[in-house]
Design an enzyme around this catalytic site. Structure first.
Site, PDB file in Angstrom:
ATOM      1  N   LYS A  53       6.871  12.298  16.389  1.00 11.76           N
ATOM      2  CA  LYS A  53       7.853  12.904  17.017  1.00 11.76           C
ATOM      3  C   LYS A  53       9.147  13.220  16.219  1.00 11.76           C
ATOM      4  O   LYS A  53       9.760  14.443  16.308  1.00 11.76           O
ATOM      5  CB  LYS A  53       8.425  12.269  18.340  1.00 11.76           C
ATOM      6  CG  LYS A  53       7.465  11.856  19.517  1.00 11.76           C
ATOM      7  CD  LYS A  53       7.276  13.276  20.365  1.00 11.76           C
ATOM      8  CE  LYS A  53       8.332  13.339  21.274  1.00 11.76           C
ATOM      9  NZ  LYS A  53       8.153  14.894  22.094  1.00 11.76           N
ATOM     10  N   ILE A 111      -8.026  -4.844   0.966  1.00 15.94           N
ATOM     11  CA  ILE A 111      -6.997  -4.220  -0.484  1.00 15.94           C
ATOM     12  C   ILE A 111      -6.487  -5.398  -1.040  1.00 15.94           C
ATOM     13  O   ILE A 111      -5.719  -6.121  -0.465  1.00 15.94           O
ATOM     14  CB  ILE A 111      -6.224  -3.031   0.078  1.00 15.94           C
ATOM     15  CG1 ILE A 111      -6.849  -1.927   0.653  1.00 15.94           C
ATOM     16  CG2 ILE A 111      -5.468  -2.769  -1.319  1.00 15.94           C
ATOM     17  CD1 ILE A 111      -8.028  -1.077  -0.048  1.00 15.94           C
ATOM     18  N   SER A 122      -4.405   3.378   9.151  1.00 16.91           N
ATOM     19  CA  SER A 122      -4.970   2.599  10.145  1.00 16.91           C
ATOM     20  C   SER A 122      -5.837   1.355   9.657  1.00 16.91           C
ATOM     21  O   SER A 122      -5.313   0.666   8.501  1.00 16.91           O
ATOM     22  CB  SER A 122      -5.745   3.724  10.872  1.00 16.91           C
ATOM     23  OG  SER A 122      -6.333   3.051  12.003  1.00 16.91           O
ATOM     24  N   LYS A 147      -4.568   0.134  16.443  1.00 13.63           N
ATOM     25  CA  LYS A 147      -5.110   1.209  15.424  1.00 13.63           C
ATOM     26  C   LYS A 147      -6.232   2.023  16.231  1.00 13.63           C
ATOM     27  O   LYS A 147      -6.029   3.273  15.750  1.00 13.63           O
ATOM     28  CB  LYS A 147      -5.966   0.354  14.426  1.00 13.63           C
ATOM     29  CG  LYS A 147      -4.791  -0.576  13.547  1.00 13.63           C
ATOM     30  CD  LYS A 147      -3.927   0.271  12.879  1.00 13.63           C
ATOM     31  CE  LYS A 147      -3.102  -0.714  11.606  1.00 13.63           C
ATOM     32  NZ  LYS A 147      -1.884   0.005  11.158  1.00 13.63           N
ATOM     33  N   ILE A 203       0.686  -1.291  -0.128  1.00 11.99           N
ATOM     34  CA  ILE A 203       0.051  -0.011   0.069  1.00 11.99           C
ATOM     35  C   ILE A 203       0.967   1.251  -0.059  1.00 11.99           C
ATOM     36  O   ILE A 203       0.805   2.144  -0.889  1.00 11.99           O
ATOM     37  CB  ILE A 203      -0.954  -0.006   1.198  1.00 11.99           C
ATOM     38  CG1 ILE A 203      -2.030  -1.156   0.983  1.00 11.99           C
ATOM     39  CG2 ILE A 203      -1.567   1.303   1.621  1.00 11.99           C
ATOM     40  CD1 ILE A 203      -3.111  -1.023   2.139  1.00 11.99           C
ATOM     41  N   ASP A 248      13.728   0.555  12.283  1.00 13.49           N
ATOM     42  CA  ASP A 248      12.614  -0.091  12.675  1.00 13.49           C
ATOM     43  C   ASP A 248      11.813   1.035  13.636  1.00 13.49           C
ATOM     44  O   ASP A 248      12.420   1.790  14.462  1.00 13.49           O
ATOM     45  CB  ASP A 248      12.955  -1.020  13.733  1.00 13.49           C
ATOM     46  CG  ASP A 248      11.845  -2.005  14.420  1.00 13.49           C
ATOM     47  OD1 ASP A 248      10.502  -1.303  14.581  1.00 13.49           O
ATOM     48  OD2 ASP A 248      12.056  -3.181  14.314  1.00 13.49           O
TER      49      ASP A 248
END
Ligand code: COA
Length: 317
Positions: free
Chosen positions: A140, A217, A170, A188, A32, A80
């Site tokens: 952040k 999807i 999400s 989520k 995606i 990561d």
């Protein structure tokens, strides 16, 4: 392998709407997020994609760069999202090499099928760490650059160009709750809530923060992990009111909309791109095969064996 434009972008967008802008994407080599990045690059942006696997990330960056002559796309592997310092360094490198971060897609996610009884505390924490803490870390690490971009790009901008925008990718499981997805639903829900807070705290700086919630999807690693390959596909698509699974292009178009001049006043919301699927998701097609019915599979402990499952052998459960 070059991807035809029709697979990642519809034909309604004007070329150059993201010219001289930079998009920073976590999980950017995924199915995606790579389509979202391709769409942005096609429309003028340069991009920095972040991932855990260096080969996969660098290969995807090279491939995405081919969509527009002169496009600059950097792939930064060994990052990561659970590690803030890694992400911060990646954001700094992106700004050093590409000059800015104008848009952010927080797309890195982790998922697998498991009932609560099959989730160790570490399994639950792992998904919270990747999805929720990873999104927080992304916010952040990039928000100072988004604030700068928003200052350079007043909203609305007389020249129609934009900047200072973040979306997170999400899901919809937590709207109704979903068996075998307690970990992701919790993660989520927190992501959605976090993005609302970002819009409240950084909206006054000109930043917009929104969520895209994809439904099922087609052709994604996510669906390989969630939907049994042995289930009747026709039956699954029939359950979606729009009569089909979504495409990567559906999500990429929604991303372009939110980042473009057309999305200027959309802030602090969730754009659900799922063909109204979540309104019928009381069903139980996720993680099970034909013949397994709710709640029976919970009592027998059955889940589908026809899923892509990367679970390691060292598992304690
Ligand atoms: N069912 C139950 N528990 C599982 C599991 C499964 N299918 N897969 C992993 N786990 C558990 C592990 O057993 C481990 O818990 P333990 O230490 O108590 O045994 C814990 O989750 C962490 O697993 P590990 O493999 O060490 O984590 P990782 O950081 O290497 O991988 C995952 C993270 C598990 C989310 C992995 O699936 C992943 O990398 N996913 C990324 C891609 C992805 O999910 N894409 C789809 C997005 S929709």
């Amino acid at each position: 392998m070059s991807v035809p434009k029709s697979e990642y972008l519809s034909s309604v967008w004007a070329p150059g709407i993201f010219a001289n802008r930079v998009v920073f994407v976590t999980g950017g080599a995924g199915t995606i997020c790579s389509a979202q990045t391709r769409a942005m690059v096609h429309l003028g942006a340069d991009a920095c994609i972040i991932g855990r696997n260096p080969e996969k990330t660098e290969k995807a960056a090279k491939d995405i760069a081919k969509v527009r002559s002169g496009a600059r796309v950097i792939g930064i592997g060994n990052v990561d999202v659970r590690n803030f310092d890694n992400l911060k360094a990646a954001a700094e490198r992106c700004v050093k090499e590409l000059g800015a971060i104008d848009f952010v897609i927080a797309g890195a996610a982790g998922n697998f099928i498991a009932p609560i009884s099959g989730l160790s505390p570490n399994a639950f924490k792992t998904v919270i760490d990747i999805d929720t803490i990873g999104t927080f870390n992304t916010v952040k690490a990039t928000i100072p650059y988004l604030i700068e971009s928003a200052a350079r790009n007043p909203n609305p901008n007389p020249n129609g160009l934009t900047g200072g925008r973040i979306i997170s990718v999400s899901a919809t499981f937590h709207y109704s709750g979903m068996p075998l997805q307690a970990h992701v639903s919790a993660a989520k829900a927190a992501v959605d809530s976090l993005m609302a807070s970002v819009s409240l705290e950084y909206g006054p700086y000109g930043v917009t923060a929104n969520v895209i919630a994809p439904g099922a999807i087609e052709g994604t690693e996510g669906m390989e992990r969630l939907a049994s390959s042995a289930v009747d596909k026709k039956k699954m698509t029939k359950a979606v009111p729009s009569g089909r699974w979504g495409s990567r292009r559906d999500i990429a178009d929604a991303t372009v909309y939110l980042f473009s001049d057309a999305g200027n006043y959309v802030n602090g919301t969730t754009l659900v791109v799922d063909g109204a699927g979540w309104r019928r998701q009381g069903g139980n097609d996720i993680g099970i095969d034909e013949g397994m019915e709710y709640p029976d599979f919970l009592f027998t402990g059955q889940i589908s064996k026809n899923l892509k499952d990367g679970r390691k052998q060292k598992s304690k459960l």
